[in-house]
Enzyme design. Structure first.
Site, short mmCIF file in Angstrom:
data_model
loop_
_atom_site.label_atom_id
_atom_site.label_comp_id
_atom_site.label_asym_id
_atom_site.label_seq_id
_atom_site.Cartn_x
_atom_site.Cartn_y
_atom_site.Cartn_z
N GLU A 195 0.92 -1.24 0.03
CA GLU A 195 -0.06 0.06 -0.12
C GLU A 195 0.73 1.12 0.13
O GLU A 195 0.47 2.43 -0.46
CB GLU A 195 -0.99 0.11 1.01
CG GLU A 195 -2.07 -1.11 1.24
CD GLU A 195 -3.36 -0.73 0.25
OE1 GLU A 195 -3.17 0.57 -0.48
OE2 GLU A 195 -3.89 -1.64 -0.31
N SER A 477 -49.87 -24.63 39.77
CA SER A 477 -49.47 -25.48 41.29
C SER A 477 -47.78 -25.19 41.42
O SER A 477 -47.53 -25.70 42.64
CB SER A 477 -49.80 -26.96 41.01
OG SER A 477 -50.90 -27.15 40.80
#
Length: 784
Positions: A195, A477
């Site tokens: 780069e 329950s």
């Protein structure tokens, strides 16, 4: 550029007006005037750009997502762990299985012997270095932990925690910041080689690079090479839009020069390594090499090979164009070009480059999604964080959040819940409308008060309605044990042998309407012991008991054990006419598993900032307590629920392992529950329809088998019910609730029940043939 505020011109002196006329001329602007104005405007322009650079570069450069981690796995001699569980967690952390497990993030399994090398990690109490150890396991526990090299024992070590999700910035950028000193030198070399080879010598703009790129593009007749330096690329990504205009190009060049003037090369390069765009998945943008390593290889940057680093560097030129998952041929060609550039510049050995060129493109085929793999748990974490942190803090400040989630428990909970529900639907067969059946489940560590796993949908990956937290459903329950616990706290009046009346009952409610509770089987059972009423879940007897002790006492006990609301004091509460979430039910059952100590539920351990300082610590909190003796008696009865009561399918599935819990079924079969615990875990399962349609399922035939499936997957640790010095066991005639002393008796149903100290009945049942009480015993002995 902001316009300068207008001001009224000041009155000038005559000599100054003369100078102005000479400078600009009588008829307009002279060349010198134009130059002076241009310099002035240019100075303001450059100053504005310079200020923008400094404010962004020296302030908070990035909005960083909060990272959410599971609990770390602790290894020490005696810790509960199996080889399968250890391997499952290591694979979740993307450890690789190798021949010796000697490299970072590697392991090797041979029988009960596991060799592994961990990665270093920074915790709130300090750094945990990498460990290369040999772990020996047997009988579900760690037998020893020793260093691979020296054989020296390791007293305690932590494996790095699993990243379970992130809370992203609103713009969707995701990155893991890296320090330039921690970045592999090969990556920096590759980046510069491909780069910006003159990066260390230019001052932001490289005329030589621009000329070389222009010549190459001219020869090719198209754009094949760029002339931008890394500094220009950083400016473009960091400060500017991607518009290809002359103004943007001018800004880019000036800002690159200013950036190089103010900051050194290391700072600029480090910023580039963290800013560069390297991928996209949905709305989540992958920035920086640290996150890219995880995204493409599911490994830390410092564990990547040369060929893998070259792939990432190649993406800097165009992440979408060279995407290795979508365009592997392009990505391979770009990688090879990067590798060859490294060899040309001497930044990598030619032999290493040749080996890398021959390596296949082994990018992880699975793209890590931005969404969490564990959405229900992450949702619960965010809910708890909102009490102390603003949403913007979570999205931008780079917090690290350490949670209570056990990855193995979570994954097995998901797997077993799905399997259990699918089996249930399949067993019901055709002609049943269970397509929309939904599920939720929670698993906790009751002693620590920590949530270990959460599932909020029958599809555990669905990031929507979290039923484990949001679904407020009647519990049926599963509330009954707390009615009996309220009674057992008064052993002078109530024991498990106390007879309760299960005959027909009608009560006048406060608003004047009568209410007649009914049993599930639509029958009445006369006088029954409290043990039978609970184990067989008789409604009428339970309501009478609640009325006898006072429904307000039941509410008070529930609140002592962690209930965060005050329900209406109606008798129907005794049968579960209260809407709770699975998480709330788990909190209540934790108190039962803890011997009466209520610890609440928590999902976060601590929160750290970017600098690894602890912002918040969430510790264990004791919310209330009830008598240990009453809880122990209740636990015996709840174990019997799983053996011979409404949850008896559990005993058959778990092969006699000692667990405790209670089924729950609401009116018209709308909700099915099972809540219970073993020696290590509390687990709660809920099944039902989102639109509240009846399912035709009871807790005993649906939620209980699913619960057993989950517990089997977790590895049941049986409860220790025997051996308490304050508990005596007596055989009881269930018909009379009286004592049976000898083996020589004519009682139809005898049960060994626990009693606290001297609270067992002294009177012997008439059916006990060895007793002196009653003519029936004498008559039966005569004709025996």
């Amino acid at each position: 550029m902001p316009r300068k505020p207008s001001r009224r011109p000041r009155k000038q002196s005559a000599p100054r007006r003369g100078r102005v006329r000479r400078l600009f001329g009588a008829g307009g602007w002279t060349l010198a005037g134009l130059l002076l104005a241009a310099v002035a405007v240019g100075g303001v322009y450059v100053h504005q750009l310079d200020r923008e650079i400094r404010e962004r570069f020296e302030g908070q450069r990035w909005a960083l997502p909060a990272r959410v981690y599971a609990r770390p796995l602790e290894l020490y001699a005696g810790s509960p762990l199996t080889v399968d569980a250890l391997e499952t967690e290591l694979r979740a952390l993307n450890y690789r299985e190798t021949k010796d497990g000697a490299g970072p993030g590697e392991f090797h399994v041979r029988g009960d012997d596991v060799r592994l090398t961990t990665r270093p990690f920074m915790f709130g109490d300090g750094p945990e270095p990498a460990h290369s150890v040999r772990v020996q396991l047997a009988n579900g526990r760690v037998q020893s932990v020793a260093e691979q090299s020296s054989g020296r024992d390791v007293d305690l070590m932590r494996v790095e925690p699993l990243l379970i999700g992130s809370i992203y910035p609103t713009h969707g950028e995701d990155r893991i910041l890296v320090d330039i000193d921690e970045v592999p030198r090969e990556l920096i070399g590759a980046l510069l080689a491909i780069e910006d080879r003159r990066f260390m010598s230019h001052r932001g703009i490289d005329p030589v690079g621009i000329a070389r790129a222009a010549l190459a593009n001219l020869k090719a007749g198209r754009t094949v090479q760029g002339g931008s330096t890394l500094t220009q690329q950083l400016v473009k990504n960091f400060y500017l839009t991607r518009d290809q205009t002359l103004t943007r190009k001018l800004n880019e060049a000036v800002m690159a020069l200013l950036l190089e003037h103010r900051y050194d090369k290391r700072e600029i390069l480090e910023a580039y390594l963290n800013e560069v765009f390297l991928g996209q998945t949905g709305e989540r943008a992958i920035h920086g090499f640290g996150q890219a390593a995880r995204f493409y290889y599911q490994r830390p940057l410092n564990e990547l090979r040369l060929d893998q680093l070259a792939v990432l560097v190649g993406l800097a030129r165009g992440a979408s164009y060279y995407d290795p998952r979508r365009f592997p041929e392009r990505a391979t060609q770009r990688r090879d070009r990067v590798l060859k550039a490294m060899a040309e510049t001497g930044l990598a050995d030619r032999e290493r480059v040749n080996r890398a060129l021959e390596t296949a493109l082994d990018v992880s085929p699975v793209m890590p999604e931005g969404r969490s793999r564990f959405p229900a748990f992450l949702d619960l974490v965010r809910r708890e964080l909102r009490a102390d942190y603003a949403d913007e803090d979570l999205r931008s400040d780079g917090l690290r959040i350490f949670t209570t989630m056990d990855p193995v428990v979570q994954m097995r909970l998901e797997e077993r819940l799905v399997r259990g529900v699918d089996d249930l639907v399949q067993r019901r067969g055709e002609g049943t409308d269970l397509d929309g059946l939904q599920a939720a489940a929670v698993v906790t560590d009751p002693q620590a008060g920590e949530v270990l796993g959460v599932v909020g949908d029958r599809n555990p990956r669905y990031a929507g309605y979290n039923r484990a937290v949001e679904a407020q459903r009647q519990v049926g329950s599963v509330i009954k044990p707390f009615v009996y616990l309220a009674a057992l706290t008064n052993p002078d009046r109530y024991t498990l042998a106390t007879l309760l009346d299960d005959s027909s009952l009608t009560l006048q409610l406060p608003h004047g309407e009568p209410w007649t509770p009914r049993n599930f089987d639509q029958e009445h059972h006369g006088s029954v012991t409290a043990w039978e009423a609970l184990v067989q879940s008789h409604n009428v007897a339970t309501v009478r008991l609640a009325e006898d002790i006072g429904i307000t006492q039941v509410i008070s006990l529930l609140q002592t054990l962690g209930l965060q609301r005050t329900p209406a004091p109606l008798p129907s509460l005794a049968l579960g006419a209260i809407e709770l979430s699975p998480l709330e039910v788990a909190g209540l059952y934790q108190a039962l598993a803890n011997g009466g100590y209520a610890t609440g539920t928590r999902v976060i351990r601590e929160v750290l900032d970017q600098d690894d300082d602890v912002l918040s610590h969430y510790g264990l909190s004791l919310q209330g307590a009830v008598s240990d003796r009453s809880v122990r008696l209740l636990t015996h009865a709840l174990h019997d629920v799983t053996r011979e009561g409404t949850g008896r399918r559990i005993d058959a599935r778990l092969n006699g392992q000692i667990v405790a819990g209670k089924t729950g079924t609401t009116n018209n079969f709308r909700d099915s529950w099972f809540a219970g615990f073993d020696d290590r875990h509390v687990a709660v399962v809920w099944l039902g329809m989102d639109d509240n349609r009846p399912t035709g399922l009871t807790g005993g035939v649906s939620a209980a088998p699913v619960w057993a499936e989950i517990m089997e997957g977790l590895g049941v640790q049986s409860l220790h019910l025997e051996g308490h010095p304050g508990i005596d066991y007596q055989r009881i005639d269930l018909a009379s609730g009286l004592r049976v002393k000898g083996d020589d008796h004519a009682c139809e149903s005898v049960k060994m029940l626990p009693f606290w100290q001297n609270s067992s009945p002294e009177t012997r049942a008439e059916c006990d043939l060895g007793s002196d009480s009653g003519r029936q015993g004498w008559f039966e002995r005569l004709f025996r």
